[in-house]
Design a protein around this motif. Sequence first.
Motif, PDB file in Angstrom:
ATOM      1  N   HIS A  33       8.353  14.272  38.853  1.00  0.00           N
ATOM      2  CA  HIS A  33       8.979  14.884  40.025  1.00  0.00           C
ATOM      3  C   HIS A  33       9.593  13.800  40.913  1.00  0.00           C
ATOM      4  CE1 HIS A  33       8.447  18.057  43.491  1.00  0.00           C
ATOM      5  NE2 HIS A  33       9.682  17.624  43.371  1.00  0.00           N
ATOM      6  N   TRP A  36      13.208  12.148  39.955  1.00  0.00           N
ATOM      7  CA  TRP A  36      14.503  12.665  40.415  1.00  0.00           C
ATOM      8  C   TRP A  36      14.553  12.825  41.928  1.00  0.00           C
ATOM      9  CZ3 TRP A  36      14.736  17.119  43.222  1.00  0.00           C
ATOM     10  CH2 TRP A  36      13.776  18.108  43.042  1.00  0.00           C
ATOM     11  N   TRP A  78      15.479  25.627  40.095  1.00  0.00           N
ATOM     12  CA  TRP A  78      16.705  24.877  39.834  1.00  0.00           C
ATOM     13  C   TRP A  78      17.819  25.276  40.799  1.00  0.00           C
ATOM     14  CZ3 TRP A  78      18.771  20.707  38.616  1.00  0.00           C
ATOM     15  CH2 TRP A  78      20.105  20.599  38.217  1.00  0.00           C
ATOM     16  N   THR A  81      17.557  23.275  43.998  1.00  0.00           N
ATOM     17  CA  THR A  81      17.762  21.869  43.636  1.00  0.00           C
ATOM     18  C   THR A  81      19.231  21.604  43.347  1.00  0.00           C
ATOM     19  OG1 THR A  81      15.533  21.854  42.652  1.00  0.00           O
ATOM     20  CG2 THR A  81      16.985  20.020  42.107  1.00  0.00           C
ATOM     21  N   TRP A  99      14.837  17.321  36.121  1.00  0.00           N
ATOM     22  CA  TRP A  99      14.201  18.471  36.771  1.00  0.00           C
ATOM     23  C   TRP A  99      13.374  19.261  35.747  1.00  0.00           C
ATOM     24  CZ3 TRP A  99      14.564  23.634  35.621  1.00  0.00           C
ATOM     25  CH2 TRP A  99      13.992  24.523  36.540  1.00  0.00           C
TER      26      TRP A  99
END
Length: 297
Positions: A33, A36, A78, A81, A99
């Motif tokens: 985690h 990124w 996602w 993100t 991710w």
Amino acid sequence: MKPTHAPRGPGGDAPSRRGRPPAPICATAKPAHRAWLEPVRTRLVTSGLTLDALVSLSGYSKTRLSELLRGKGYYPGWEITYSVIRALGLPVSPLLRLWAAAAAEADKDTDWIKSRIRDVQPLGREDQPVAHLALTQSMWKPYTAYARAFLQSERRARQVVSETFDILWLTWDVATATADTTRHSWLLLRGKVLACAPKRPDGRPDLRAAAFSTAVQADIPDLAERLHRIDVLARFFDTITRLPPDQMDVMVLRHLCGIPETAVPGIVGLAPAVTHTLDHHARGALNELCPDSDTQE
């Protein structure tokens, strides 16, 4: 694909100052985690965007964005993100892979991951920087060999190398601003590998397992001789990790990975004379630390 330079603010003017750094990443955020999240946080700071501006560009509330930037609470989907990285002008392809890997690390199943990706409109064509592509193609094999020596797993080695190149793509503007991009890339790879490698009680990486595969490759028919050889190699490889980092790298690449001497400088990003000196000093140190082994062999 959006440009990789710092995005402009909501009014179209280029930001004149750095944004305020977000609160620290929560201690509960796992390594994949963080892999990124850290580049995303860095881009936010260097872009000059405030959290309020990011709210306007992404369409999500300040509370949700703050939680995402801190790695707090549930692992983010996602969709949110994606909205953040597009607002920041980051490349989507490498971040999607990072991710997804982090989602698996957070115990999200394959159906959850695929469902969240489907929630976002399919991406258009995204061009990988030519220089990054060339570096990936030329360094994939030696990087994987180095990672495999420490991790003793082809799958894990490939995973770490892939993650390294994805992070490098995300931070390509930083990499190309350094004095030597190849050296920057190698140090990133080394850091990722050693972070995943088994550790000795004193914190050094544990290379002893490499002795088993090396002895098998030697095809020693006598069991007693093979066990003796494994013991000697295990102690020798353990001694390699006592060397300074650059000397250790050269020894691992040359004598565990079988990389030709002429190729090592281009891999680690150091001058040939420097790598030759490192190899010479490493051999001398190993002969002193482990006198019952043959460094040439």
